[in-house]
Design a protein around this motif. Structure first.
Motif, mmCIF file in Angstrom:
data_model
loop_
_atom_site.group_PDB
_atom_site.id
_atom_site.type_symbol
_atom_site.label_atom_id
_atom_site.label_comp_id
_atom_site.label_asym_id
_atom_site.label_seq_id
_atom_site.Cartn_x
_atom_site.Cartn_y
_atom_site.Cartn_z
ATOM 1 N N ASN A 97 0.816 -1.221 0.000
ATOM 2 C CA ASN A 97 0.000 0.000 0.000
ATOM 3 C C ASN A 97 0.851 1.274 0.000
ATOM 4 O O ASN A 97 0.450 2.285 -0.564
ATOM 5 C CB ASN A 97 -0.918 0.024 1.222
ATOM 6 C CG ASN A 97 -2.079 0.986 1.061
ATOM 7 O OD1 ASN A 97 -3.110 0.648 0.484
ATOM 8 N ND2 ASN A 97 -1.929 2.201 1.567
ATOM 9 N N ALA B 85 -0.186 10.189 4.772
ATOM 10 C CA ALA B 85 -1.203 9.169 4.485
ATOM 11 C C ALA B 85 -1.072 7.968 5.415
ATOM 12 O O ALA B 85 -2.016 7.211 5.601
ATOM 13 C CB ALA B 85 -1.092 8.709 3.029
ATOM 14 N N ASP C 296 -5.932 9.297 8.008
ATOM 15 C CA ASP C 296 -6.233 8.960 6.619
ATOM 16 C C ASP C 296 -6.530 7.475 6.435
ATOM 17 O O ASP C 296 -7.253 7.098 5.525
ATOM 18 C CB ASP C 296 -5.054 9.337 5.705
ATOM 19 C CG ASP C 296 -5.010 10.816 5.383
ATOM 20 O OD1 ASP C 296 -3.896 11.326 5.209
ATOM 21 O OD2 ASP C 296 -6.072 11.454 5.321
ATOM 22 N N THR C 297 -5.934 6.636 7.241
ATOM 23 C CA THR C 297 -5.903 5.206 6.973
ATOM 24 C C THR C 297 -6.558 4.405 8.097
ATOM 25 O O THR C 297 -6.374 4.709 9.269
ATOM 26 C CB THR C 297 -4.436 4.734 6.804
ATOM 27 O OG1 THR C 297 -3.810 5.530 5.801
ATOM 28 C CG2 THR C 297 -4.377 3.277 6.397
ATOM 29 N N THR D 261 -5.869 2.052 0.804
ATOM 30 C CA THR D 261 -6.311 3.429 0.601
ATOM 31 C C THR D 261 -6.426 3.800 -0.873
ATOM 32 O O THR D 261 -6.916 4.877 -1.202
ATOM 33 C CB THR D 261 -5.339 4.407 1.274
ATOM 34 O OG1 THR D 261 -4.027 4.237 0.715
ATOM 35 C CG2 THR D 261 -5.287 4.151 2.774
ATOM 36 N N HIS D 262 -5.968 2.918 -1.752
ATOM 37 C CA HIS D 262 -6.050 3.161 -3.197
ATOM 38 C C HIS D 262 -5.893 1.830 -3.932
ATOM 39 O O HIS D 262 -5.453 0.836 -3.355
ATOM 40 C CB HIS D 262 -4.986 4.170 -3.671
ATOM 41 C CG HIS D 262 -3.614 3.876 -3.145
ATOM 42 N ND1 HIS D 262 -2.584 4.779 -3.178
ATOM 43 C CD2 HIS D 262 -3.085 2.771 -2.564
ATOM 44 C CE1 HIS D 262 -1.492 4.255 -2.654
ATOM 45 N NE2 HIS D 262 -1.782 3.029 -2.290
ATOM 46 N N THR E 71 -11.905 1.046 -2.041
ATOM 47 C CA THR E 71 -10.823 1.583 -1.222
ATOM 48 C C THR E 71 -11.423 2.235 0.023
ATOM 49 O O THR E 71 -12.627 2.471 0.090
ATOM 50 C CB THR E 71 -9.984 2.607 -2.008
ATOM 51 O OG1 THR E 71 -10.870 3.620 -2.526
ATOM 52 C CG2 THR E 71 -9.259 1.940 -3.163
ATOM 53 N N ARG F 79 -10.867 5.237 3.238
ATOM 54 C CA ARG F 79 -10.205 6.331 3.954
ATOM 55 C C ARG F 79 -11.210 6.954 4.918
ATOM 56 O O ARG F 79 -12.409 6.900 4.688
ATOM 57 C CB ARG F 79 -9.681 7.406 2.985
ATOM 58 C CG ARG F 79 -8.595 6.905 2.043
ATOM 59 C CD ARG F 79 -8.136 7.991 1.105
ATOM 60 N NE ARG F 79 -7.365 7.458 -0.008
ATOM 61 C CZ ARG F 79 -6.933 8.180 -1.037
ATOM 62 N NH1 ARG F 79 -7.217 9.465 -1.094
ATOM 63 N NH2 ARG F 79 -6.247 7.613 -2.013
#
Length: 330
Positions: A126, A138, A143-144, A155-156, A180, A182
């Motif tokens: 990741n 991130a 964010d995670t 996250t993506h 994903t 977040r």
């Protein structure tokens, strides 16, 4: 405003954006963390975590309250006959499902093959393999979603790039739509959302191919002959140079492909040499591009949806109005 005094989800959303949005009060304070001493940093981190938990709890309380209010107005006659949906005995496709069908047709027509990967990921796939430095924000809790095992909710969909190159090597030409996660919450962001990503690595792939991929995809998806496109410099750890791509639209009418306004659609760039090295590919011999838009946002733009949260509520009444014909996806 005291979070506990917020009466509606709309008010909570506005307060959350004012606090944690791009220019939110807490966001700006976190950006200045590097100038604080260790004690001040620890205090700010604690305040940030406590505040986010307060938002989560109040959101849950308001959602439960709204749900109970709706249920109180509904009555179910268990003896009533089952509704014959349009006398055909079949349902409708969710907008997300229909969009996947549309995206797949477009990218396969350009020679891309679909790939997928796990939604629970390790730090390497990741972040590390994608050239994220150890201090990148991130990786922070704001964010995670981190799991007790030490893994994370991806996250993506860029993680699929790494797994695909590890397994198949190069040259490679793939696209990866997927879920994903977040910690975001407003009318256009939810903690779970979807991304659509492509990757093309070969010996003679250039930025010209990148622009052609973007223009072709947007033109086919939105039904224009030649989508006006604008590229702006940006930063992503996994591409160099990195760009944001915008498409032309009319803000007043919502018509895409014409007008005086520009709308940000997604990010892209030339794959960073470090990413290629991390999967055992020599960047002196191979190069390529990657990028993609927000899956959900593309649907909202094309079909006029204005609240992303409706996609995930599972309300059959909403689907009856906004679903797509199964025949249209055959």
């Amino acid at each position: 405003m005291d979070i506990k005094q917020v009466k509606t989800l709309e008010e909570l959303q506005k307060l959350h954006t004012d606090t944690f949005g791009k220019n939110g009060t807490m966001t700006l304070r976190l950006k200045g963390m590097k100038d604080l001493n260790n004690d001040a940093r620890a205090a700010l981190n604690t305040e940030n975590t406590t505040l986010r938990e307060a938002f989560r709890i109040r959101q849950e309380e308001l959602e439960n309250s709204e749900m109970l209010a709706v249920l109180a107005k509904q009555k179910l006659d268990a003896a009533a006959p089952v509704e014959d949906r349009e006398q055909k005995g079949q349902g409708q496709l969710h907008p997300l499902t229909y969009a996947l069908y549309e995206f797949t047709n477009i990218f396969e027509s350009m020679g891309y093959g679909m790939r997928s990967g796990p939604e629970i990921e390790d730090d390497w796939h990741n972040f590390g393999a994608l050239n994220f430095p150890d201090h990148h924000p991130a990786r922070d809790m704001h964010d995670t979603f981190f799991l007790q095992s030490g893994d994370i909710l991806r996250t993506h969909t860029s993680t699929v790039q790494i797994r695909a190159m590890d397994k198949e090597g190069v040259p490679i030409k793939v696209f990866a739509p997927g879920t994903t996660y977040r910690t975001e919450m407003d009318a256009t962001h939810t903690p779970m959302f979807h991304q659509l990503e492509w990757l093309h690595i070969d010996k003679n792939v250039t930025a010209v191919d990148l622009v052609d991929t973007i223009k072709t995809f947007l033109s086919l998806y939105f039904g224009t002959t030649d989508m006006p496109l604008r590229l702006r410099p940006s930063y992503f750890p996994f591409t160099e140079p990195s760009l944001e791509f915008d498409m032309q639209w009319d803000k007043k009418t919502g018509v895409i492909g014409t007008g005086k306004d520009w709308l940000e659609v997604g990010g892209c760039g030339v794959v960073h040499p470090n990413v290629l090295k991390n999967v055992g590919v020599d960047p002196a011999l191979w190069q390529g591009h990657a990028g993609g838009p927000g899956f959900d946002r593309m649907i909202m733009l094309k079909y006029g949806f204005n609240d992303l949260r409706e996609f995930f509520k599972g309300d059959i009444r909403w689907l009856k109005t906004n679903g797509f014909s199964i025949e249209g996806a055959e």
